[in-house]
Design a protein around this motif. Structure first.
Motif, PDB file in Angstrom:
ATOM      1  N   ALA A 152       0.875  -1.175   0.000  1.00  0.00           N
ATOM      2  CA  ALA A 152       0.000   0.000   0.000  1.00  0.00           C
ATOM      3  C   ALA A 152       0.906   1.218   0.000  1.00  0.00           C
ATOM      4  O   ALA A 152       1.868   1.276   0.773  1.00  0.00           O
ATOM      5  CB  ALA A 152      -0.884   0.001   1.243  1.00  0.00           C
ATOM      6  N   GLN A 202      -7.693  -2.173  -5.242  1.00  0.00           N
ATOM      7  CA  GLN A 202      -7.241  -1.137  -4.305  1.00  0.00           C
ATOM      8  C   GLN A 202      -7.938   0.195  -4.592  1.00  0.00           C
ATOM      9  O   GLN A 202      -8.282   0.925  -3.655  1.00  0.00           O
ATOM     10  CB  GLN A 202      -5.722  -0.970  -4.354  1.00  0.00           C
ATOM     11  CG  GLN A 202      -4.975  -2.052  -3.615  1.00  0.00           C
ATOM     12  CD  GLN A 202      -3.505  -1.719  -3.421  1.00  0.00           C
ATOM     13  OE1 GLN A 202      -2.978  -0.722  -3.924  1.00  0.00           O
ATOM     14  NE2 GLN A 202      -2.816  -2.574  -2.684  1.00  0.00           N
ATOM     15  N   TYR A 226      -6.122  -4.206   3.211  1.00  0.00           N
ATOM     16  CA  TYR A 226      -5.881  -2.886   2.629  1.00  0.00           C
ATOM     17  C   TYR A 226      -6.885  -1.872   3.174  1.00  0.00           C
ATOM     18  O   TYR A 226      -6.513  -0.751   3.533  1.00  0.00           O
ATOM     19  CB  TYR A 226      -5.974  -2.992   1.101  1.00  0.00           C
ATOM     20  CG  TYR A 226      -5.632  -1.725   0.361  1.00  0.00           C
ATOM     21  CD1 TYR A 226      -4.327  -1.254   0.312  1.00  0.00           C
ATOM     22  CD2 TYR A 226      -6.611  -1.008  -0.319  1.00  0.00           C
ATOM     23  CE1 TYR A 226      -4.003  -0.100  -0.388  1.00  0.00           C
ATOM     24  CE2 TYR A 226      -6.300   0.146  -1.021  1.00  0.00           C
ATOM     25  CZ  TYR A 226      -4.993   0.596  -1.048  1.00  0.00           C
ATOM     26  OH  TYR A 226      -4.684   1.733  -1.732  1.00  0.00           O
TER      27      TYR A 226
END
Length: 177
Positions: free
Chosen positions: A6, A106, A68
């Motif tokens: 990330a 994401q 995430y």
């Protein structure tokens, strides 16, 4: 399932790195630069505000331990995502609030995290979702800065402990003992 990354920009990378380094499931946190126009920028160039880079962190994590979305929830709870190109006394695009997704999944999670976080803030969230871009690790002396130098740095002492208090209060079960 292997490790994932990330990439987050939330102001000074010393301060964001300190928040993530002791989370369960986080394997490493690297400070660096992303989103700018010149290759291999230096700290001095980025601080000058003319390269387009953001000070950011790249978190390598085990998605079976921490997701995430969890990393993003922590991101929004530990910095001010409502100030454009500013975190506290740090002003300029290099201190912008931004997420750099590496996949469509994401990206979708980033959009959902902004929606989840908005009710916690009195002003609109201005965090940008930017295209993934070349990553440039910061110089060695920036890595693990809080652990090595932070408590001797008045700036860090003013900024990092309140972030860590927010982390422990809201996400204490995610912090390693």
């Amino acid at each position: 399932m292997g490790s994932e990354t990330a990439t987050l920009a939330g102001g000074c990378f010393w301060c964001t790195e300190a928040v993530y380094q002791d989370l369960k499931g986080v394997e490493s946190v690297e400070s660096g630069y992303i989103g700018g126009a010149i290759p291999n920028p230096t700290y001095e160039q980025v601080c000058g505000g003319n390269t387009g880079h953001a000070e950011a962190i790249r978190v390598t994590y085990d998605p079976e331990v921490i997701g995430y979305g969890d990393l993003l929830d922590i991101f929004f709870a530990t910095h001010d995502p409502t100030t454009l190109n500013r975190q506290g006394n740090d002003v300029g695009t290099q201190y912008r609030s931004a997420i750099f997704p590496t996949s469509v999944e994401q990206l979708t999670e980033a959009e959902a995290a902004i929606e989840r976080a908005q009710p916690d803030w009195p002003h609109p969230i201005v965090t940008g979702i930017e295209a993934d871009a070349p990553w440039y690790p910061a110089e060695d002396y920036h890595q693990k800065y809080w652990d090595r130098v932070g408590e001797r740095n008045p700036y860090c002492m003013a900024v990092i402990p309140p972030k860590l208090q927010k982390l422990h209060k809201k996400f204490g079960e995610r912090v390693q003992a």
